[in-house]
Design a protein around this motif. Sequence first.
Motif, PDB file in Angstrom:
ATOM      1  N   ASN A  30       0.759  -1.206   0.038  1.00 25.14           N
ATOM      2  CA  ASN A  30       0.205   0.003   0.047  1.00 25.14           C
ATOM      3  C   ASN A  30       0.962   1.256   0.104  1.00 25.14           C
ATOM      4  OD1 ASN A  30      -2.400   1.483   0.328  1.00 25.14           O
ATOM      5  ND2 ASN A  30      -1.907   1.685   2.484  1.00 25.14           N
ATOM      6  N   ASN A  31       1.944   1.211   0.686  1.00 30.90           N
ATOM      7  CA  ASN A  31       2.624   2.237   0.908  1.00 30.90           C
ATOM      8  C   ASN A  31       4.149   1.626   1.361  1.00 30.90           C
ATOM      9  OD1 ASN A  31       3.146   2.946   3.901  1.00 30.90           O
ATOM     10  ND2 ASN A  31       1.195   3.260   3.558  1.00 30.90           N
ATOM     11  N   ARG A  50       3.368   6.393  -1.493  1.00 31.72           N
ATOM     12  CA  ARG A  50       2.417   5.567  -1.766  1.00 31.72           C
ATOM     13  C   ARG A  50       2.716   4.769  -3.093  1.00 31.72           C
ATOM     14  NH1 ARG A  50      -3.247   9.072  -0.384  1.00 31.72           N
ATOM     15  NH2 ARG A  50      -2.216  10.190   1.235  1.00 31.72           N
ATOM     16  N   ASP A  92       3.992  -1.360   4.122  1.00 31.99           N
ATOM     17  CA  ASP A  92       2.595  -1.546   4.562  1.00 31.99           C
ATOM     18  C   ASP A  92       1.897  -2.417   3.439  1.00 31.99           C
ATOM     19  OD1 ASP A  92      -0.031   0.816   5.322  1.00 31.99           O
ATOM     20  OD2 ASP A  92      -0.005  -1.383   5.544  1.00 31.99           O
ATOM     21  N   SER A  93       1.745  -3.618   3.693  1.00 33.02           N
ATOM     22  CA  SER A  93       1.180  -4.587   2.719  1.00 33.02           C
ATOM     23  C   SER A  93      -0.277  -4.458   2.513  1.00 33.02           C
ATOM     24  CB  SER A  93       1.702  -5.786   2.894  1.00 33.02           C
ATOM     25  OG  SER A  93       3.044  -5.786   2.739  1.00 33.02           O
ATOM     26  N   PHE A  94      -0.664  -4.826   1.435  1.00 34.27           N
ATOM     27  CA  PHE A  94      -2.192  -5.130   1.298  1.00 34.27           C
ATOM     28  C   PHE A  94      -2.722  -6.302   1.526  1.00 34.27           C
ATOM     29  CE2 PHE A  94      -4.191  -1.581  -1.223  1.00 34.27           C
ATOM     30  CZ  PHE A  94      -3.203  -1.173  -2.210  1.00 34.27           C
ATOM     31  N   THR A  95      -1.933  -7.130   1.747  1.00 39.09           N
ATOM     32  CA  THR A  95      -2.490  -8.664   2.223  1.00 39.09           C
ATOM     33  C   THR A  95      -1.677  -9.065   3.479  1.00 39.09           C
ATOM     34  OG1 THR A  95      -0.683  -9.739   0.537  1.00 39.09           O
ATOM     35  CG2 THR A  95      -3.091  -9.206   0.014  1.00 39.09           C
ATOM     36  N   GLY A  96      -2.093 -10.042   4.085  1.00 39.02           N
ATOM     37  CA  GLY A  96      -1.324 -10.638   5.119  1.00 39.02           C
ATOM     38  C   GLY A  96      -1.125  -9.651   6.365  1.00 39.02           C
ATOM     39  N   ARG A  97       0.023  -9.610   6.903  1.00 40.50           N
ATOM     40  CA  ARG A  97      -0.086  -8.663   8.218  1.00 40.50           C
ATOM     41  C   ARG A  97      -0.156  -7.452   7.974  1.00 40.50           C
ATOM     42  NH1 ARG A  97       5.579  -9.354  10.173  1.00 40.50           N
ATOM     43  NH2 ARG A  97       4.605 -11.619  11.007  1.00 40.50           N
ATOM     44  N   ARG A  98      -0.961  -6.897   8.741  1.00 34.16           N
ATOM     45  CA  ARG A  98      -1.405  -5.410   8.728  1.00 34.16           C
ATOM     46  C   ARG A  98      -0.379  -4.471   9.345  1.00 34.16           C
ATOM     47  NH1 ARG A  98      -7.346  -4.279  10.304  1.00 34.16           N
ATOM     48  NH2 ARG A  98      -7.002  -2.063   9.003  1.00 34.16           N
ATOM     49  N   ALA A  99       0.633  -4.872  10.285  1.00 34.28           N
ATOM     50  CA  ALA A  99       1.803  -4.060  10.763  1.00 34.28           C
ATOM     51  C   ALA A  99       2.626  -3.719   9.896  1.00 34.28           C
ATOM     52  CB  ALA A  99       2.141  -4.692  12.066  1.00 34.28           C
ATOM     53  N   LEU A 100       3.357  -2.593  10.029  1.00 36.32           N
ATOM     54  CA  LEU A 100       4.460  -2.335   9.276  1.00 36.32           C
ATOM     55  C   LEU A 100       5.266  -3.391   9.334  1.00 36.32           C
ATOM     56  CD1 LEU A 100       5.108   1.528   9.866  1.00 36.32           C
ATOM     57  CD2 LEU A 100       4.202   0.295   7.697  1.00 36.32           C
ATOM     58  N   THR A 101       6.187  -3.792   8.307  1.00 35.54           N
ATOM     59  CA  THR A 101       7.329  -4.614   8.229  1.00 35.54           C
ATOM     60  C   THR A 101       8.386  -4.007   7.910  1.00 35.54           C
ATOM     61  OG1 THR A 101       5.587  -6.467   7.594  1.00 35.54           O
ATOM     62  CG2 THR A 101       8.028  -6.961   7.398  1.00 35.54           C
TER      63      THR A 101
ATOM     64  N   TYR B  33       1.728  -1.260  17.885  1.00 37.86           N
ATOM     65  CA  TYR B  33       2.645  -2.440  17.405  1.00 37.86           C
ATOM     66  C   TYR B  33       3.663  -2.343  18.521  1.00 37.86           C
ATOM     67  CZ  TYR B  33       1.165   0.208  13.048  1.00 37.86           C
ATOM     68  OH  TYR B  33       0.433   0.723  12.084  1.00 37.86           O
ATOM     69  N   TYR B  35       7.653  -4.274  18.842  1.00 38.01           N
ATOM     70  CA  TYR B  35       8.768  -4.849  17.904  1.00 38.01           C
ATOM     71  C   TYR B  35       9.606  -5.118  18.919  1.00 38.01           C
ATOM     72  CZ  TYR B  35       6.419  -2.935  13.562  1.00 38.01           C
ATOM     73  OH  TYR B  35       5.695  -2.687  12.641  1.00 38.01           O
ATOM     74  N   PHE B  45       8.978  -8.070  14.334  1.00 32.92           N
ATOM     75  CA  PHE B  45       7.445  -7.896  14.663  1.00 32.92           C
ATOM     76  C   PHE B  45       7.136  -8.848  15.868  1.00 32.92           C
ATOM     77  CE2 PHE B  45       2.913  -7.086  14.299  1.00 32.92           C
ATOM     78  CZ  PHE B  45       2.392  -8.244  14.261  1.00 32.92           C
ATOM     79  N   TYR B  48       0.547  -6.787  17.070  1.00 27.86           N
ATOM     80  CA  TYR B  48      -0.163  -5.332  16.668  1.00 27.86           C
ATOM     81  C   TYR B  48      -1.939  -5.549  16.835  1.00 27.86           C
ATOM     82  CZ  TYR B  48      -2.927  -3.235  12.809  1.00 27.86           C
ATOM     83  OH  TYR B  48      -3.686  -2.292  12.321  1.00 27.86           O
ATOM     84  N   ASP B  56      -3.107  -9.151  15.988  1.00 28.13           N
ATOM     85  CA  ASP B  56      -2.309 -10.101  15.286  1.00 28.13           C
ATOM     86  C   ASP B  56      -1.128 -10.494  16.297  1.00 28.13           C
ATOM     87  OD1 ASP B  56      -0.649  -9.838  12.033  1.00 28.13           O
ATOM     88  OD2 ASP B  56      -0.576 -11.274  13.604  1.00 28.13           O
ATOM     89  N   ARG B  99      -2.970   0.916   7.238  1.00 31.47           N
ATOM     90  CA  ARG B  99      -3.477   0.912   5.646  1.00 31.47           C
ATOM     91  C   ARG B  99      -4.225   2.010   5.334  1.00 31.47           C
ATOM     92  NH1 ARG B  99      -4.854  -5.328   5.099  1.00 31.47           N
ATOM     93  NH2 ARG B  99      -2.999  -6.174   4.995  1.00 31.47           N
ATOM     94  N   ASN B 101      -2.225   4.986   4.993  1.00 30.10           N
ATOM     95  CA  ASN B 101      -1.130   5.963   4.470  1.00 30.10           C
ATOM     96  C   ASN B 101      -0.669   6.926   5.385  1.00 30.10           C
ATOM     97  OD1 ASN B 101      -0.979   4.610   2.087  1.00 30.10           O
ATOM     98  ND2 ASN B 101      -2.701   5.605   1.319  1.00 30.10           N
TER      99      ASN B 101
END
Lengths: 112, 115
Positions: A30-31, A50, A92-101, B33, B35, B45, B48, B56, B99, B101
């Motif tokens: 997502n971003n 983005r 910040d992914s669209f799928t899977g984990r919603r937390a920032l990776t 979150y 970490y 991680f 969350y 999560d 999500r 932004n």
Amino acid sequence: SQQGEEDPQALSIQEGENATMNCSYKTSINNLQWYRQNSGRGLVHLILIRSNEREKHSGRLRVTLDTSKKSSSLLITASRAADTASYFCATDSFTGRRALTFGSGTRLQVQP
Amino acid sequence: GAGVSQSPSNKVTEKGKDVELRCDPISGHTALYWYRQSLGQGLEFLIYFQGNSAPDKSGLPSDRFSAERTGGSVSTLTIQRTQQEDSAVYLCASSLEARMNTEAFFGQGTRLTVV
């Protein structure tokens, strides 16, 4: 494994030079965000790009994003000794984990 | 407060003891979150929270680790029967809904040392 991987792991430059750090990731995003960390403590947000943006500027920072290659770069122009820190990309992914990776980071040393 | 607050800043504990780490997020932030960062490494991680949704927990390394968030605000990370490999800096962050932004704001972390 980390979603984001930074390259290089460490970078040493002279004051006034430009510093370029790269980040690769694996899933659709997502971003993508860049953060800075001094002395192994709290991270500070630098810039967010983005998925529909290709380039973004903030002061001496320039970030690019190539979603086809799943990669981003952070350019710091005219570096200063105070830029010495670790820099992390986060997705910040669209799928899977919603937390920032977060990736593993690039340690930047700017020599005065 | 103006930022994310974590306490304590530093914690030294004996192996086998339980510890509780606290995070007070920015008011109005629904996402929180946790970490973990070992020396010279990236951020791992842990867990969350988003509003009233189920957290999560996929990043918790073992069942010795647990976390809760009361009233959608303060969060506590508990490590039971601490081991030396638990030594790290534990970082908390909060943001407006994920999500959307928006950036994450980090606390200064709790440096945990298990001796």
